[in-house]
Enzyme design. Structure first.
Site, PDB file in Angstrom:
ATOM      1  N   SER A   3       0.860  -1.180   0.000  1.00  0.00           N
ATOM      2  CA  SER A   3       0.000   0.000   0.000  1.00  0.00           C
ATOM      3  C   SER A   3       0.897   1.231   0.000  1.00  0.00           C
ATOM      4  CB  SER A   3      -0.851   0.015   1.277  1.00  0.00           C
ATOM      5  OG  SER A   3      -1.532   1.253   1.404  1.00  0.00           O
ATOM      6  N   TYR A   7      -1.284  -1.552  10.458  1.00  0.00           N
ATOM      7  CA  TYR A   7      -1.359  -1.497   8.990  1.00  0.00           C
ATOM      8  C   TYR A   7      -0.041  -1.006   8.394  1.00  0.00           C
ATOM      9  CZ  TYR A   7      -3.601  -1.013   4.415  1.00  0.00           C
ATOM     10  OH  TYR A   7      -3.955  -1.153   3.086  1.00  0.00           O
TER      11      TYR A   7
END
Ligand SMILES: NC(=O)c1ccc[n+]([C@@H]2O[C@H](COP(=O)([O-])OP(=O)(O)OC[C@H]3O[C@@H](n4cnc5c(N)ncnc54)[C@H](O)[C@@H]3O)[C@@H](O)[C@H]2O)c1
Length: 312
Positions: A169, A182
């Site tokens: 990401s 995350y």
């Protein structure tokens, strides 16, 4: 001829969102696709959608953070389609208790998060790589003469035996506040990708990562409808040099390229597919956004959920 005719693929988290887009794209290009996902209802729909478009797909229900599921998905793809060529490791959709700093995050949430964000990718490769080796290069691949630069000698190295694409990401490249699980997980995906590229390159298997920017998926759309509005969405778009956010097809196109024979000399890389979002200097974005925000005080984005990450 599709570029993946005769090849088979696993797409984890392929029932919805980015994974759904990747599964459809690989199938449209001729691959037989096994979708592995915890969402059975959406998985069945995803398979039907591929069937209706003339592609080949099957579904397996399972949590890819479990070693037994990772091993079973590889067995299933080989028993259904005869071989394994492509592995797209994409499954993740957050969950409760994932936000927070190191002080706030609970140990159980840390372990669960890491098991899926990073552990599942290790497990996927653990079982997929031997199956890719066993399958060998796609039979239609013609290595051609091993010559050039006047120095080549001996047998050519293995090529196009397999492809692994890991979903990182922009959060693996840049860091948002209070997002320990995350951000650490997606950064670890990049390190894991490089390690696997070094380990499996000699086998003819390339391993790359993709770092998507903001991609509006089915679930993302729901979230925007719940808490966002047009002015807020426009603010998001203005952050992107290309003046739009992404769609699953943007990521699927990059995945298909990295899976193709044309990409056989690309490995261990992280490709940002983010409309240029990560190349901009932050202070300019902030100052440019200021005028827009002042002019549009009613704007709402999915950040307006009460889970705010900022501390003034
Ligand atoms: N959407 C974005 O803006 C964005 C941006 C950057 C990175 N990503 C990454 O892309 C990937 C896909 O995100 P998305 O937005 O498409 O999510 P999504 O929620 O739309 O889809 C995720 C899919 O994964 C499945 N899944 C979740 N946990 C699973 C598990 N343990 N085992 C098997 N399947 C599981 C879900 O059921 C769902 O079908 C994720 O790795 C995410 O971190 C997304």
């Amino acid at each position: 001829m599709g570029r993946f005719d005769g090849r088979s693929a696993i797409v984890t988290g392929g029932a919805l969102g980015i994974g759904g887009g990747c599964a459809r794209r690989l199938a449209a290009d001729g691959a037989s696709v096994l979708i592995v996902d915890v969402n059975e209802e959406a998985g069945a729909k995803a398979v039907n959608r591929i069937d209706d478009a003339g592609g080949i797909a099957e579904f397996m229900a399972g949590d890819v953070a479990q070693a037994s599921v990772a091993s079973e998905m590889v067995e299933k793809v080989v028993s259904s389609f005869g071989r394994l060529d492509l592995l797209v490791q994409n499954a993740y959709n957050g969950g409760p208790d994932t936000a927070g700093s190191a002080v706030e995050v609970k140990p159980e949430a840390w372990h669960t998060g890491m098991d899926l964000l990073v552990g599942a990718l290790y497990l996927g490769a653990k079982y997929a790589v031997p199956a890719m080796e066993e399958s060998g290069a796609d039979p239609s691949f013609d290595q051609g003469a091993w010559e050039g630069a006047g120095r080549r000698h001996g047998e050519p190295p293995a090529q196009n035996v397999g492809r692994i694409v890991n979903m990182s990401s922009v959060h693996g490249l840049l860091t948002a506040p209070r997002s320990l699980i995350y951000e650490a997980g997606k950064a670890a995906v990049i390190g894991l990708t490089k390690q696997m590229a070094v380990d499996f390159g000699p086998l003819g298997i390339t391993v790359n990562a993709i770092a998507p920017g903001h991609i509006v998926t089915e679930r993302g759309n729901e979230m925007w409808n719940e808490v966002g509005n047009d002015a807020g969405f426009r603010l998001f778009e203005l952050h992107y040099p290309v003046r739009r956010t992404g769609v699953p097809e943007d990521i699927a196109n990059a995945v298909a390229f990295l899976c193709s024979n044309e990409a056989s000399f690309i490995t261990g890389q992280v490709l940002a597919v983010d409309g240029g979002m990560t190349i901009q200097l932050q202070e300019n974005i902030v100052m440019d956004s200021k005028d827009y925000i002042v002019a549009n005080p009613e704007l709402r984005t999915h950040f307006d959920t009460g889970r705010g990450t900022s501390r003034w």
